[in-house]
Write a protein that holds these residues in place. Structure first.
Motif, PDB file in Angstrom:
ATOM      1  N   ASN A   2       2.335  10.270  31.840  1.00 52.21           N
ATOM      2  CA  ASN A   2       4.022  10.362  32.112  1.00 52.21           C
ATOM      3  C   ASN A   2       4.641   9.553  31.004  1.00 52.21           C
ATOM      4  O   ASN A   2       4.072   8.788  30.452  1.00 52.21           O
ATOM      5  N   PHE A   4       7.245   6.799  29.487  1.00 50.69           N
ATOM      6  CA  PHE A   4       7.391   5.491  29.824  1.00 50.69           C
ATOM      7  C   PHE A   4       8.202   4.716  28.636  1.00 50.69           C
ATOM      8  O   PHE A   4       8.231   5.270  27.547  1.00 50.69           O
ATOM      9  N   THR A   5       8.739   3.717  28.943  1.00 54.89           N
ATOM     10  CA  THR A   5       9.482   3.035  27.884  1.00 54.89           C
ATOM     11  C   THR A   5       8.645   1.790  27.650  1.00 54.89           C
ATOM     12  O   THR A   5       7.888   1.478  28.524  1.00 54.89           O
ATOM     13  N   TYR A   6       8.854   1.217  26.377  1.00 55.47           N
ATOM     14  CA  TYR A   6       8.030   0.076  25.893  1.00 55.47           C
ATOM     15  C   TYR A   6       8.942  -1.175  25.296  1.00 55.47           C
ATOM     16  O   TYR A   6       9.879  -0.739  24.613  1.00 55.47           O
ATOM     17  N   ARG A  44       1.037   5.290  36.596  1.00 50.28           N
ATOM     18  CA  ARG A  44       2.220   5.866  36.149  1.00 50.28           C
ATOM     19  C   ARG A  44       3.564   4.797  36.006  1.00 50.28           C
ATOM     20  O   ARG A  44       4.412   5.052  36.783  1.00 50.28           O
ATOM     21  N   PRO A  45       3.000   3.732  35.233  1.00 47.51           N
ATOM     22  CA  PRO A  45       4.178   2.787  34.967  1.00 47.51           C
ATOM     23  C   PRO A  45       5.518   3.380  34.396  1.00 47.51           C
ATOM     24  O   PRO A  45       5.477   4.312  33.303  1.00 47.51           O
ATOM     25  N   SER A  46       6.566   3.002  34.654  1.00 47.49           N
ATOM     26  CA  SER A  46       7.831   3.337  33.850  1.00 47.49           C
ATOM     27  C   SER A  46       8.179   2.705  32.729  1.00 47.49           C
ATOM     28  O   SER A  46       8.940   3.172  31.856  1.00 47.49           O
ATOM     29  N   ARG A  47       7.409   1.691  32.698  1.00 48.61           N
ATOM     30  CA  ARG A  47       7.859   0.866  31.466  1.00 48.61           C
ATOM     31  C   ARG A  47       6.345  -0.009  31.062  1.00 48.61           C
ATOM     32  O   ARG A  47       5.795  -0.702  32.050  1.00 48.61           O
TER      33      ARG A  47
END
Length: 331
Positions: A2, A4-6, A44-47
């Motif tokens: 998925n 994600f932002t970093y 499934r991390p969003s960030r």
């Protein structure tokens, strides 16, 4: 995988603030477990919050004569550190028994503590798994469960904790330092990981808005009488079927203190101080070792394919105790 932002951070307080602001955020350092889980669509991390620039990568003197391991120290750095090899050889041996050299070069102390428990069904998103999706089912119960837990299980999960390092840390009475929005606190290693109970999706007692900053080793390292025994299907790069960390204090042939921690038999490193105490003041003998092994496994339960692990664990305990007591090659 998925999207994600970093974010990259260089201060612990900023790291805490960032992870607290997003329930879907995850810390990443070596990434040896998290990236695999993301590739398999299990995590499934969003960030992702990159913490590799935090100043937590040192091994330094700790409290009361012990050592402090920064959470970003790599497994290789711990295993080959001269002070660790001299004072805490049990920890060095355990780390070197795990993974490959390449993984140890990347994996960190904090990341090792945060490994997800191992189960083929947890990694297989096509099958039900209470750890991955609470309230579905535990496919391992009636499935192929050869490597699964025999102690501390619940009707919701029979996965095992995979770490070698944590088994040794539990035997050494290590303490974990964490920081969160409300400040710093410490957690004994033996209390850091959880049994599955009714919430197998929660592996540790670390809160989602906290970060591991260090692990403290006490002054006593049991450098004379110790053993780390790992029983596995092949000699390298394999998770344990059963592992045993033993640390003894001896007065001649008499045991004055005993620590015994089992790995790959439960959702966390398995230790029972009440049973360890039965060895205190006893002679180092096979009969006494077999008695302790039986006591440690008295509540064990197999689920079919893993029934053999009960007897295997007993044999491994006796062997590890013998190695530690009689210095039969510190395996």
């Amino acid at each position: 995988m998925n999207s994600f932002t970093y974010t990259r951070v260089d201060d612990v307080s900023i790291a805490v603030r960032e992870v607290a602001s997003d329930k879907g955020a995850k810390f990443i350092a070596g990434g040896t477990n998290l990236v695999d889980l993301m590739k398999e669509n299990v995590e499934r991390p969003s960030r992702l919050i990159d913490i590799t620039r935090l100043t937590l990568g040192e091994i330094e003197p700790g409290q009361d004569g012990g050592l402090r391991l920064g959470s970003l120290v790599t497994n290789t750095e711990v295993a080959y550190n001269e002070e660790i090899e001299r004072r805490y050889p049990l920890l060095s041996k355990a780390i070197l028994a795990g993974a490959s050299a390449q993984l140890r070069n990347m994996a960190t102390v904090g990341g090792n503590l945060m490994q997800r428990t191992r189960c083929c069904y947890f990694y297989d998103t096509a099958t039900p798994c209470n750890k991955r999706e609470p309230g579905t089912a535990c496919s391992a119960m009636a499935g192929f469960n050869r490597s699964h837990a025999i102690l501390g299980t619940s009707g919701h999960c029979i996965a095992t904790h995979p770490s070698d390092m944590c088994v040794a840390l539990a035997a050494l009475d290590a303490v974990v330092h964490v920081t969160g929005p409300t400040g710093e606190r410490t957690v004994a290693l033996v209390d850091f990981h959880r049994l599955p109970g009714d919430s197998p999706e929660i592996d540790t007692n670390l809160r989602t808005d906290e970060i591991i900053t260090a692990v403290d080793l006490p002054a006593k390292g049991f450098a004379e009488h110790y053993s780390y025994l790992k029983v596995r299907d092949r000699a390298s790069y394999a998770f344990a079927l059963v592992s045993v960390a033993v640390a003894l204090e001896m007065d001649g042939d008499r045991i004055t203190e005993a620590r015994i921690t089992l790995g790959s038999v439960a959702h966390k490193p398995w230790r029972d101080p009440k049973i360890e105490a039965l060895l205190h003041g006893q002679n180092a003998s096979r009969n006494n070792f077999e008695r302790i092994a039986g006591a440690l496994l008295q509540d064990a339960k197999g689920y079919g394919h893993n029934n053999f692990k009960i007897e295997l664990a007993k044999i491994a305990i006796v062997r590890a105790l013998s190695q530690a007591a009689f210095k039969e090659g510190h395996a």
